[in-house]
Motif scaffolding. Structure first.
Motif, mmCIF file in Angstrom:
data_model
loop_
_atom_site.group_PDB
_atom_site.id
_atom_site.type_symbol
_atom_site.label_atom_id
_atom_site.label_comp_id
_atom_site.label_asym_id
_atom_site.label_seq_id
_atom_site.Cartn_x
_atom_site.Cartn_y
_atom_site.Cartn_z
ATOM 1 N N TYR A 82 -21.591 14.594 18.654
ATOM 2 C CA TYR A 82 -22.109 13.798 19.770
ATOM 3 C C TYR A 82 -23.389 14.428 20.314
ATOM 4 C CZ TYR A 82 -17.763 11.223 19.611
ATOM 5 O OH TYR A 82 -16.736 10.421 19.191
ATOM 6 N N ASP A 83 -24.353 13.554 20.650
ATOM 7 C CA ASP A 83 -25.551 14.032 21.354
ATOM 8 C C ASP A 83 -25.275 14.083 22.852
ATOM 9 O OD1 ASP A 83 -26.998 14.371 19.072
ATOM 10 O OD2 ASP A 83 -27.901 12.368 19.126
ATOM 11 N N GLY A 84 -24.331 13.251 23.307
ATOM 12 C CA GLY A 84 -23.925 13.211 24.702
ATOM 13 C C GLY A 84 -22.563 12.571 24.783
ATOM 14 N N PRO A 85 -21.922 12.570 25.958
ATOM 15 C CA PRO A 85 -20.547 12.070 26.074
ATOM 16 C C PRO A 85 -20.358 10.612 25.625
ATOM 17 C CG PRO A 85 -21.166 13.300 28.038
ATOM 18 C CD PRO A 85 -22.415 13.161 27.209
ATOM 19 N N ARG A 86 -21.436 9.828 25.655
ATOM 20 C CA ARG A 86 -21.314 8.440 25.204
ATOM 21 C C ARG A 86 -22.180 8.154 23.995
ATOM 22 N NH1 ARG A 86 -21.719 4.215 30.027
ATOM 23 N NH2 ARG A 86 -21.677 2.774 28.253
ATOM 24 N N THR A 87 -22.659 9.211 23.345
ATOM 25 C CA THR A 87 -23.571 9.005 22.209
ATOM 26 C C THR A 87 -23.068 9.747 20.979
ATOM 27 O OG1 THR A 87 -25.324 9.052 23.881
ATOM 28 C CG2 THR A 87 -25.999 8.957 21.559
ATOM 29 N N ARG A 88 -22.382 9.013 20.107
ATOM 30 C CA ARG A 88 -21.935 9.611 18.849
ATOM 31 C C ARG A 88 -23.114 9.658 17.887
ATOM 32 N NH1 ARG A 88 -18.711 6.429 15.432
ATOM 33 N NH2 ARG A 88 -17.834 5.460 17.298
ATOM 34 N N ALA A 89 -23.368 10.845 17.311
ATOM 35 C CA ALA A 89 -24.518 11.013 16.423
ATOM 36 C C ALA A 89 -24.121 10.836 14.962
ATOM 37 C CB ALA A 89 -25.138 12.397 16.629
ATOM 38 N N GLY A 106 -13.199 8.628 23.047
ATOM 39 C CA GLY A 106 -12.454 8.843 24.285
ATOM 40 C C GLY A 106 -12.444 10.314 24.666
ATOM 41 N N LEU A 107 -12.235 11.166 23.671
ATOM 42 C CA LEU A 107 -12.249 12.605 23.919
ATOM 43 C C LEU A 107 -13.648 13.066 24.340
ATOM 44 C CD1 LEU A 107 -9.898 13.592 21.026
ATOM 45 C CD2 LEU A 107 -9.694 14.571 23.323
ATOM 46 N N ALA A 108 -14.682 12.500 23.726
ATOM 47 C CA ALA A 108 -16.060 12.870 24.071
ATOM 48 C C ALA A 108 -16.373 12.473 25.509
ATOM 49 C CB ALA A 108 -17.034 12.189 23.104
ATOM 50 N N TYR A 109 -15.906 11.287 25.884
ATOM 51 C CA TYR A 109 -16.153 10.818 27.253
ATOM 52 C C TYR A 109 -15.461 11.731 28.268
ATOM 53 C CZ TYR A 109 -16.715 7.544 31.129
ATOM 54 O OH TYR A 109 -17.054 6.962 32.327
ATOM 55 N N ALA A 110 -14.219 12.121 27.942
ATOM 56 C CA ALA A 110 -13.468 13.022 28.819
ATOM 57 C C ALA A 110 -14.163 14.384 28.902
ATOM 58 C CB ALA A 110 -12.038 13.182 28.314
ATOM 59 N N ALA A 111 -14.734 14.835 27.782
ATOM 60 C CA ALA A 111 -15.458 16.108 27.785
ATOM 61 C C ALA A 111 -16.654 16.032 28.726
ATOM 62 C CB ALA A 111 -15.911 16.455 26.364
ATOM 63 N N GLY A 112 -17.316 14.865 28.740
ATOM 64 C CA GLY A 112 -18.444 14.667 29.644
ATOM 65 C C GLY A 112 -18.002 14.744 31.099
ATOM 66 N N VAL A 113 -16.882 14.107 31.400
ATOM 67 C CA VAL A 113 -16.346 14.147 32.761
ATOM 68 C C VAL A 113 -16.027 15.594 33.147
ATOM 69 C CG1 VAL A 113 -14.416 13.426 34.234
ATOM 70 C CG2 VAL A 113 -15.463 11.792 32.640
ATOM 71 N N ALA A 114 -15.578 16.372 32.158
ATOM 72 C CA ALA A 114 -15.247 17.778 32.407
ATOM 73 C C ALA A 114 -16.491 18.656 32.466
ATOM 74 C CB ALA A 114 -14.285 18.286 31.328
ATOM 75 N N GLY A 115 -17.674 18.077 32.282
ATOM 76 C CA GLY A 115 -18.908 18.812 32.504
ATOM 77 C C GLY A 115 -19.740 19.141 31.277
ATOM 78 N N LEU A 116 -19.255 18.702 30.103
ATOM 79 C CA LEU A 116 -19.996 19.009 28.881
ATOM 80 C C LEU A 116 -21.121 17.983 28.715
ATOM 81 C CD1 LEU A 116 -19.712 21.174 26.679
ATOM 82 C CD2 LEU A 116 -18.277 19.573 25.403
ATOM 83 N N GLY A 117 -22.342 18.459 28.444
ATOM 84 C CA GLY A 117 -23.461 17.541 28.299
ATOM 85 C C GLY A 117 -23.695 17.124 26.864
ATOM 86 N N GLY A 118 -24.016 18.052 26.034
ATOM 87 C CA GLY A 118 -24.267 17.756 24.633
ATOM 88 C C GLY A 118 -25.405 18.607 24.141
ATOM 89 N N PRO A 119 -25.540 18.745 22.837
ATOM 90 C CA PRO A 119 -24.652 18.189 21.815
ATOM 91 C C PRO A 119 -23.341 18.974 21.694
ATOM 92 C CG PRO A 119 -26.363 19.503 20.784
ATOM 93 C CD PRO A 119 -26.682 19.473 22.260
ATOM 94 N N PHE A 120 -22.322 18.264 21.155
ATOM 95 C CA PHE A 120 -21.036 18.906 20.923
ATOM 96 C C PHE A 120 -20.291 18.174 19.819
ATOM 97 C CE2 PHE A 120 -20.385 15.880 24.409
ATOM 98 C CZ PHE A 120 -19.244 15.197 24.025
ATOM 99 N N VAL A 121 -19.127 18.719 19.466
ATOM 100 C CA VAL A 121 -18.314 18.152 18.381
ATOM 101 C C VAL A 121 -16.932 17.813 18.929
ATOM 102 C CG1 VAL A 121 -17.159 18.728 16.181
ATOM 103 C CG2 VAL A 121 -19.553 19.391 16.563
ATOM 104 N N VAL A 122 -16.346 16.730 18.436
ATOM 105 C CA VAL A 122 -14.946 16.416 18.717
ATOM 106 C C VAL A 122 -14.176 16.552 17.407
ATOM 107 C CG1 VAL A 122 -13.281 14.670 19.453
ATOM 108 C CG2 VAL A 122 -15.494 14.838 20.608
ATOM 109 N N ALA A 123 -13.056 17.271 17.448
ATOM 110 C CA ALA A 123 -12.251 17.454 16.226
ATOM 111 C C ALA A 123 -10.778 17.300 16.563
ATOM 112 C CB ALA A 123 -12.503 18.831 15.618
ATOM 113 N N THR A 124 -10.082 16.433 15.815
ATOM 114 C CA THR A 124 -8.634 16.291 15.974
ATOM 115 C C THR A 124 -7.960 16.661 14.658
ATOM 116 O OG1 THR A 124 -8.686 13.959 15.333
ATOM 117 C CG2 THR A 124 -8.874 14.447 17.684
#
Ligand SMILES: [Zn+2]
Lengths: 357, 220
Positions: B128-135, B98-116
C-alpha cells in the motif's frame, strides 16, 4: 392442502447444488445445478471444485426453484438444509446459505440428515411413509439398510458397507472397462446388451456366518478387475457388456437379497430404495420381482428424486414442521460425519426457534 | 445509510453495523475452524446491540479475501443470500484493504505491507502507498520470495508475525475488523468509488489430483 407446511430445502453434500420446494407431500420445485462435468476428468468428485461450484450456484438455484414453484421466499414456512453427512466444505456452503435466508426471512431453520432425507423423499412420490419404514440406501457415498420407526427422530442402521459403497464399485468397474465417470449410468446402459449370467462374480458377505445385513463390494470390484486383466493379458477381447451385466447382477443380487431378508426378519411389509444407485434399471426390476414374490410392497421414487436433490431435504423439513420438531439454532454446524441416528440437529441455545429481525 | 459488514477470510470471524458515520456495534472472535458456526450468531449479536432490524440495512459489505477457501465461502454465501433475500446491494471489499484502512486509523501512513496467513508456508499480501491506496497485489507467495519487495516496510496483519525473518517491522492491527471494513466501505460509498463483485479471491487453483491411470490388481 394449503395448510401443509411449505418448505424450501437446500442440499450441497456432494457435487449437486440442489434446491427443492415442497408443500407437505407435494413437490413444487426441484432445481439442481451439477458440477459433475468438472469432476469427470479427475475420475471422482474433487471436494474443492465442488465447494467452489456450490458457492457460484447457490443463489441462482434458489431463485430458479422459487420461480419454478411460483412463490416468493416470504411465503415459506421454513428452510431445511443438509447438515451432514457429506463433504465438509461443500456442506458448509449450503448450511451458511440456509442460515442467511432463514434469518433474513424470519423463518425457522432445520438442519437435517442427508440419509434420512433420501428416505423421506418417497413421501413426494408415494405419500406418507409407513412406520416403520425399511430403507435400502445405495449411492456413491452410502450403502445402508435402515429401519426408520419415525423419520424425524428415530432412524436405525441395520447394516452398511464394510468397505466400498455400491456406487463406488460402479465407478471403479466403469474405470476398469474404460467407460468413464460417473460409472452408474454407463454400466447400466452397457449391461442392457450383456448377459448377466455370463460370468459368476462373487457375492460379498453372503456366507452362512457373515453378518446378515452388512455389505462388501471391494472383493467384487477386485474380482471384476482381475477377470478383465486376465482376458487382456491373454489378448482376448473383453466382452464389456457381459462384464457390466454380470457385475451389476452381483451387486443387485446382494442388495435385494439382504433388503428382503431385513424386511422379513423385522416384520416390515414395505421396502423403500433410495440413493443414486436406485436409479439403476436392473436393481429396480430385480427388487420388483423379489418383493412381489415375498409379498413386500416396493417403493422406489423416480430416478431424479433418488439422486441427491433439494426436494428430499425439503420433504424431511416439511415433516419436521408438521411434527412440531424444534428448529435448529443459528450456530448449526455442518457435520461431515453426522450419524444417521440423528435425523435432525436440534437447537442448542436460547436462540433455538427464535428469530430476531 | 446502514451497513452490515462481515469478513470470514482470515481466522477472525467479524461482524459490524455502521450507520455511515460510525460503528454502532462490532463483534470479533478468532477461531479459524468455526466460521460457519460463529458468523450468524455474530450478525445477530451486532444487530441487537446496534438496536437495528436486518430489514433496515441498506447494504451488505463483505470481505472477498484472499483467504483460505472454506472459511472465506461462509461470508460470501451469507452475503449473497442476504442480498437476495433482502433485495439490497452486496459490496465486495478486498480483505487486505480492510486491514490497511485499520492500519491507517491506527496511525500508519504509508508505504506499508499487509500480510495474512495463507497456510502452506505462504502469505496473502499486498503493498500500500497509503491506507486507501493499494499499490500492488493481492498475491499469494512464500515470504522468502518477496523479501526484497517488502524490505524495510512496516507490515500489518497476522501473516507478518509468522515470518519475522522477512517481516521485521510488525505493526497493528493483526486481525481483521468488520468495523474497519464497514468504515472503509462507508468512505468509498461517500466518495462514489467502485466495489469489487462479491466473489471470492482464491488466488490459487483448486487442489485436484488427477488420479494415475487405472492401477492393475494382478501382479506384474
Ligand atoms: Zn446421497
Amino acid at each position: 392442502m394449503a395448510d401443509e407446511p411449505l418448505v424450501l430445502g437446500i442440499e450441497t453434500s456432494c457435487d449437486e447444488t440442489g434446491v427443492g420446494i415442497v408443500r407437505g407431500h407435494t413437490l413444487l420445485a426441484d432445481a439442481v445445478a451439477s458440477s459433475v462435468d468438472e469432476h469427470a476428468r479427475f475420475g471422482g468428485v474433487v471436494p474443492e471444485v465442488a465447494s467452489r461450484a456450490h458457492l457460484e450456484a447457490m443463489v441462482p438455484t434458489i431463485q430458479r426453484a422459487l420461480k419454478e414453484a411460483g412463490l416468493a421466499a416470504s411465503d415459506l414456512d421454513g428452510i431445511a438444509v443438509t447438515a451432514g453427512p457429506g463433504l465438509a466444505g461443500a456442506l458448509l456452503v449450503g448450511v451458511s446459505a440456509a442460515k442467511a435466508y432463514a434469518y433474513a426471512l424470519g423463518k425457522p431453520l432445520y438442519g437435517v440428515n442427508h440419509l434420512a432425507s433420501h428416505i423421506c423423499v418417497d413421501q413426494l412420490e408415494h405419500g406418507a411413509l409407513p412406520e416403520p419404514t425399511m430403507a435400502l440406501l445405495v449411492s456413491g457415498g452410502h450403502s445402508s439398510l435402515l429401519l426408520a420407526p419415525d423419520i424425524t427422530s428415530d432412524v436405525r442402521t441395520l447394516g452398511s458397507t464394510i468397505d466400498d459403497a455400491a456406487g463406488e464399485a460402479f465407478d471403479k468397474v466403469a474405470r476398469v472397462l474404460g467407460l468413464g465417470f460417473p460409472g452408474g449410468p454407463v454400466v447400466d446402459k452397457r449391461a442392457r446388451e450383456g448377459d448377466p449370467q455370463a460370468i459368476r462374480f462373487p457375492r460379498g458377505l453372503t456366507g452362512s456366518r457373515d453378518p446378515l445385513y452388512d455389505f462388501s463390494f471391494s472383493g467384487l470390484k477386485t474380482a471384476v478387475a482381475r477377470w478383465v486383466e486376465e482376458r487382456r493379458r491373454e489378448g482376448v477381447e473383453v466382452p464389456v457388456a457381459d462384464v457390466a451385466a454380470s457385475f451389476q447382477e452381483a451387486v443387485t443380487d446382494v442388495l435385494t437379497r439382504k433388503a428382503i431378508r431385513a424386511c422379513r426378519d423385522n416384520g416390515v411389509d414395505h421396502l423403500m430404495i433410495g440413493g443414486g444407485v436406485a436409479a439403476n434399471s436392473r436393481l429396480r426390476s430385480m427388487a420388483q420381482e423379489r418383493c412381489a414374490d415375498a409379498g413386500i410392497e416396493l417403493r422406489v421414487p423416480r430416478p431424479k428424486l433418488c439422486t441427491d436433490n433439494g426436494a428430499m431435504v425439503a420433504a424431511l423439513g416439511a415433516e419436521m414442521v408438521a411434527r412440531n420438531v424444534a428448529p435448529s439454532s443459528l450456530d448449526l454446524p455442518a457435520d461431515s460425519s453426522l450419524p444417521v441416528t440423528e435425523p435432525h440437529i436440534p437447537g442448542t441455545g436460547a436462540d433455538a426457534g427464535h428469530v430476531h429481525r | 445509510m446502514l451497513l452490515l459488514a462481515f469478513d470470514t477470510a482470515t481466522p477472525a470471524v467479524t461482524a459490524a453495523v455502521h450507520d455511515g458515520t460510525t460503528v454502532l456495534a462490532e463483534s470479533t472472535s478468532i477461531d479459524a475452524r468455526r466460521h460457519g458456526e460463529l458468523l450468524m450468531p455474530a450478525v445477530d449479536h451486532v444487530l441487537r446491540e446496534a438496536g437495528v432490524r436486518l430489514d433496515a440495512v441498506t447494504g451488505i459489505v463483505v470481505g472477498v479475501g484472499p483467504g483460505p477457501y472454506t472459511g472465506l465461502r461462509v461470508g460470501l454465501v451469507t452475503a449473497a443470500a442476504f442480498g437476495d433475500a433482502l433485495g439490497i446491494p452486496v459490496h465486495g471489499v478486498c480483505t487486505l484493504d480492510g486491514l490497511a484502512y485499520a492500519a491507517g486509523v491506527a496511525g500508519l501512513g504509508g508505504p506499508f505491507v499487509v500480510a495474512t496467513d495463507a497456510r502452506r508456508k505462504e502469505v496473502y499480501w499486498a503493498r500500500y502507498d497509503g491506507p486507501r491506496t493499494r499499490a500492488t497485489g493481492p498475491a499469494v507467495d512464500r515470504p522468502g520470495d518477496i523479501a526484497a519487495e517488502v524490505a524495510g516496510l512496516p507490515v500489518v496483519g497476522a501473516g507478518a508475525a509468522l515470518y519475522p525473518e522477512v517481516f521485521a517491522d510488525v505493526r497493528p492491527p493483526a486481525d481483521q475488523s468488520a468495523g474497519a471494513l464497514a468504515a472503509l466501505a462507508a468512505a468509498k460509498l461517500a466518495d462514489g468509488e467502485e466495489f469489487l463483485p462479491p466473489l471470492p479471491l482464491y488466488l490459487r487453483r483448486p487442489d485436484a489430483q488427477v488420479p494415475a491411470a487405472y492401477k492393475a490388481v494382478l501382479p506384474k
